[in-house]
Design an enzyme around this catalytic site. Structure first.
Site, PDB file in Angstrom:
ATOM      1  N   LYS A   1       0.813  -1.217   0.000  1.00 15.60           N
ATOM      2  CA  LYS A   1       0.000   0.000   0.000  1.00 15.60           C
ATOM      3  C   LYS A   1       0.850   1.272   0.000  1.00 15.60           C
ATOM      4  CE  LYS A   1      -3.575  -0.568  -0.437  1.00 15.60           C
ATOM      5  NZ  LYS A   1      -4.126  -0.860  -1.774  1.00 15.60           N
TER       6      LYS A   1
ATOM      7  N   THR B   1       1.467  -0.337  -7.486  1.00 15.06           N
ATOM      8  CA  THR B   1       0.785  -0.362  -8.779  1.00 15.06           C
ATOM      9  C   THR B   1       1.051   0.922  -9.548  1.00 15.06           C
ATOM     10  OG1 THR B   1      -0.912  -1.799  -7.847  1.00 15.06           O
ATOM     11  CG2 THR B   1      -1.448  -0.685  -9.924  1.00 15.06           C
ATOM     12  N   TRP B   2       1.056   2.035  -8.866  1.00 14.16           N
ATOM     13  CA  TRP B   2       1.357   3.319  -9.481  1.00 14.16           C
ATOM     14  C   TRP B   2       2.742   3.270 -10.125  1.00 14.16           C
ATOM     15  CZ3 TRP B   2       4.962   6.842  -7.059  1.00 14.16           C
ATOM     16  CH2 TRP B   2       5.033   8.098  -7.667  1.00 14.16           C
TER      17      TRP B   2
ATOM     18  N   HIS C   1       7.349  -7.037  -2.288  1.00 10.93           N
ATOM     19  CA  HIS C   1       7.099  -6.346  -1.023  1.00 10.93           C
ATOM     20  C   HIS C   1       8.152  -6.762   0.008  1.00 10.93           C
ATOM     21  CE1 HIS C   1       3.534  -4.376  -2.295  1.00 10.93           C
ATOM     22  NE2 HIS C   1       2.768  -5.448  -2.331  1.00 10.93           N
TER      23      HIS C   1
ATOM     24  N   ARG D   1       5.794   5.320   1.490  1.00  8.54           N
ATOM     25  CA  ARG D   1       4.667   6.192   1.802  1.00  8.54           C
ATOM     26  C   ARG D   1       4.693   6.414   3.301  1.00  8.54           C
ATOM     27  NH1 ARG D   1      -1.540   4.169   0.674  1.00  8.54           N
ATOM     28  NH2 ARG D   1      -2.597   6.138   1.107  1.00  8.54           N
TER      29      ARG D   1
ATOM     30  N   PRO E   1       4.170   5.900   6.845  1.00  9.44           N
ATOM     31  CA  PRO E   1       3.734   4.621   7.424  1.00  9.44           C
ATOM     32  C   PRO E   1       2.296   4.613   7.932  1.00  9.44           C
ATOM     33  CG  PRO E   1       5.926   5.164   8.202  1.00  9.44           C
ATOM     34  CD  PRO E   1       5.431   6.362   7.440  1.00  9.44           C
TER      35      PRO E   1
ATOM     36  N   ASP F   1      -0.268   6.376   6.784  1.00 12.73           N
ATOM     37  CA  ASP F   1      -1.145   6.329   5.611  1.00 12.73           C
ATOM     38  C   ASP F   1      -1.180   4.914   5.030  1.00 12.73           C
ATOM     39  OD1 ASP F   1      -1.705   9.042   5.788  1.00 12.73           O
ATOM     40  OD2 ASP F   1      -0.124   9.605   4.385  1.00 12.73           O
ATOM     41  N   ALA F   2      -0.004   4.288   4.935  1.00 15.96           N
ATOM     42  CA  ALA F   2       0.067   2.925   4.395  1.00 15.96           C
ATOM     43  C   ALA F   2      -0.698   1.951   5.283  1.00 15.96           C
ATOM     44  CB  ALA F   2       1.526   2.499   4.251  1.00 15.96           C
TER      45      ALA F   2
ATOM     46  N   SER G   1      -4.467   2.471   4.917  1.00 12.76           N
ATOM     47  CA  SER G   1      -4.845   2.032   3.572  1.00 12.76           C
ATOM     48  C   SER G   1      -4.896   0.507   3.517  1.00 12.76           C
ATOM     49  CB  SER G   1      -3.850   2.567   2.548  1.00 12.76           C
ATOM     50  OG  SER G   1      -4.172   2.102   1.264  1.00 12.76           O
TER      51      SER G   1
END
Length: 165
Positions: free
Chosen positions: A34, A38-39, A91, A110, A112, A114-115, A118
């Protein structure tokens, strides 16, 4: 680096990389879950192809090597058969990956918190109940968040996403 660290959980296994022959022009996207995987894979697909209309089919063309869902022999054979410049996803932290001097490793991170949140949202959308133990819908005592703050990155107990990854 001669000795790779083992990262092993119910969903992932860093030993699967032992079946991949890294090429000098490979691009490996390495991120905690997360955190923009993918981005970044989409950006890499666009850069490698030069085609803005490319359909990246990420799970097939840029496989997640660590995940145990697909047979590793099939994944390794598909990668080996690719005549073009390849990209893969992981990962696993870098100390658990085979490092090749000329391959490119793109690491994305990102914040942590927020990840973590998410990821909690993400597992609620997965129709498999085995994440419920690690990420219960109701967690009034904050056990999930405490596990995130205190957990080790090795993943032996879970594939949960600890802060130290």
């Amino acid at each position: 680096m001669t000795q790779r660290k083992l990262y092993l959980g119910p969903l992932t296994d860093s030993r699967r990389w032992d079946m991949v022959t890294i090429r000098s022009d490979d691009v490996i996207v390495v991120t905690p879950p997360k955190s923009g995987t993918t981005w970044m894979q989409t950006i890499v697909a666009l850069l490698l192809s030069g085609d803005p209309d490319i359909e990246p089919e990420l799970s097939v063309k840029m496989p997640w090597v660590d995940i145990r869902i697909r047979e590793m022999a099939e994944v390794a054979a598909r990668l080996e058969a690719m005549p073009h410049r390849r990209s893969m996803k992981s990962h696993t932290p870098l100390d658990g990956l085979p490092l090749h001097d000329k391959a490119q490793y793109i690491c994305v991170f990102r914040h942590p918190l927020d990840a973590h949140f998410s990821f909690r949202s993400h597992v609620r959308n997965i129709p498999m109940s085995w994440f419920d133990h690690w990420y219960p819908e109701d967690d009034p005592d904050g056990v999930t968040f405490r596990r995130f703050l205190d957990g080790g990155p090795e993943g032996f107990d879970t594939d949960a996403m600890p802060l130290v990854k």
